[in-house]
Design a protein around this motif. Structure first.
Motif, PDB file in Angstrom:
ATOM      1  N   LYS A 152       0.795  -1.253  -0.095  1.00  0.00           N
ATOM      2  CA  LYS A 152      -0.098   0.046  -0.022  1.00  0.00           C
ATOM      3  C   LYS A 152       0.876   1.316  -0.149  1.00  0.00           C
ATOM      4  O   LYS A 152       2.071   1.095   0.925  1.00  0.00           O
ATOM      5  N   PHE A 158      -4.728  -5.700  -2.076  1.00  0.00           N
ATOM      6  CA  PHE A 158      -6.153  -5.857  -2.484  1.00  0.00           C
ATOM      7  C   PHE A 158      -6.462  -6.855  -3.539  1.00  0.00           C
ATOM      8  O   PHE A 158      -7.647  -7.529  -3.489  1.00  0.00           O
ATOM      9  N   VAL A 174     -13.637  -2.794   1.572  1.00  0.00           N
ATOM     10  CA  VAL A 174     -12.299  -2.779   2.491  1.00  0.00           C
ATOM     11  C   VAL A 174     -12.481  -1.732   3.701  1.00  0.00           C
ATOM     12  O   VAL A 174     -12.941  -0.727   3.640  1.00  0.00           O
ATOM     13  N   GLU A 176     -10.416   0.103   6.252  1.00  0.00           N
ATOM     14  CA  GLU A 176      -9.170   0.731   6.549  1.00  0.00           C
ATOM     15  C   GLU A 176      -9.095   1.638   7.566  1.00  0.00           C
ATOM     16  O   GLU A 176     -10.134   2.403   7.578  1.00  0.00           O
ATOM     17  N   ALA A 185      -7.178   1.102  -1.885  1.00  0.00           N
ATOM     18  CA  ALA A 185      -8.336   0.226  -1.883  1.00  0.00           C
ATOM     19  C   ALA A 185      -9.072   1.123  -3.165  1.00  0.00           C
ATOM     20  O   ALA A 185      -9.630   0.348  -4.190  1.00  0.00           O
ATOM     21  N   VAL A 192     -14.625   1.498   0.172  1.00  0.00           N
ATOM     22  CA  VAL A 192     -13.583   1.637   1.178  1.00  0.00           C
ATOM     23  C   VAL A 192     -14.277   2.320   2.358  1.00  0.00           C
ATOM     24  O   VAL A 192     -14.769   3.526   2.178  1.00  0.00           O
TER      25      VAL A 192
END
Length: 245
Positions: A152, A158, A174, A176, A185, A192
Motif C-alpha cells: 500500500k 487488495f 475494504v 481501512e 483500495a 472503502v
C-alpha cells in the motif's frame, strides 16, 4: 462456490467480500507499533517524532518504510535492526495488545465472506490475531504485503486478496484506517470504509488526511459496520437492478 475445470476459483462478480486491514482495524496496535519503531530508530541515532511516524509510516509495508528511511533519513534497515524491532514489538504485543472494541461480535454476525489484507508480515498478523482471539475467524484467508510486488498505497495487495478469494474487485468492501490503505483500495476499484475509532485517531492531522481522500464511509465505532455493510449491499443491488432495466 464456482470452480473451473482445473480447480481454480472462478471470479464471482455478485458475491460480496469484506477485506479487513489488521493493525488499527482488527487490533488496536498502531500506538504500540509507532512507539516501538520510534524507540528502535532512536537507538540507531535516527530522530523521528511519533507524530511524524504516524504521518509517514502508518499503514505502509516494511519495504516502503525502509525506502522512506533510506531516502529521507539516510538510514538503511539491516537484519539486526529488524530483529531488535521485532523483539521489542512482540514483547509489547504480548503484554498490551487488545482487539478493537466490538470487533469479535461484528465478525461473528457478518453474513458474507471476509479476509485480512495487511501491510504486516504474515508472522506478525497471525500473532496479533492469535493474541486477541480473532485468528480462527479468518484463517486461512490472511494476505500480507509480502505476497505482492508493491505494498500500500499500491492496489496490489487488495487485488491479490480478491483474486485469491474468487471475488471481483467491484464486489469488495475494504475496512481501512490509514491513508495509504484507503488509497490502495480506491486504486483497486473497491469500496472503502475508513475506520477512525482506533486509539491513534487523535494523532495530529490524522482525521484530516483520512477525510481528504473521500472514502465511501467514515465511521468510529465498529458495531456500526454491520449496518453500513448492509446499507452498501442494498445500494449496490439497486444500482445493478437499475443498470439491468
Amino acid at each position: 462456490m464456482l470452480w473451473s475445470d482445473n480447480g481454480v476459483r472462478v471470479v464471482e462478480a455478485m458475491r460480496p467480500l469484506v477485506i479487513f486491514d489488521c493493525d488499527g482495524v482488527l487490533v488496536d496496535s498502531e500506538p504500540l507499533s509507532v512507539q516501538v519503531l520510534v524507540e528502535a530508530l532512536s537507538r540507531r541515532g535516527v530522530v523521528v517524532s511519533e507524530d511524524e511516524a504516524y504521518e509517514r509510516f502508518l499503514g505502509r509495508s516494511l519495504s516502503t518504510v525502509a525506502q522512506i528511511l533510506h531516502d529521507d533519513f539516510d538510514h538503511s534497515i539491516d537484519a539486526a535492526f529488524l530483529e531488535d524491532l521485532r523483539h521489542h514489538l512482540y514483547e509489547r504485543f504480548r503484554r498490551e495488545l487488545q482487539p478493537v472494541a466490538g470487533i469479535a461480535d461484528v465478525l461473528d454476525a457478518l453474513d458474507c465472506e471476509k479476509c485480512v489484507a495487511s501491510s504486516s508480515q504474515p508472522e506478525r498478523i497471525r500473532l496479533s490475531l492469535s493474541l486477541t482471539g480473532l485468528l480462527q475467524r479468518f484463517e486461512p484467508h490472511i494476505f500480507s504485503a509480502s505476497m505482492v510486488a508493491q505494498g500500500k498505497p499500491a492496489p496490489d495487495l487488495f487485488l491479490h486478496a480478491a483474486s485469491s478469494m474468487g471475488v471481483d474487485p467491484s464486489s469488495c468492501i475494504v475496512i481501512e484506517d490509514s491513508p495509504a490503505g484507503i488509497e490502495a483500495a480506491q486504486r483497486a476499484g473497491m469500496a472503502v470504509f475508513a475506520f477512525v475509532g482506533g486509539s491513534h485517531a487523535t494523532a495530529p492531522g490524522y482525521s484530516e488526511r483520512v477525510t481528504a481522500l473521500a472514502p465511501d464511509v467514515v465511521f468510529d465505532a465498529m458495531p456500526e459496520l454491520l449496518h453500513l455493510v448492509r446499507k452498501h449491499r442494498e445500494g449496490s443491488k439497486g444500482r445493478r437492478a437499475h443498470r439491468a432495466v
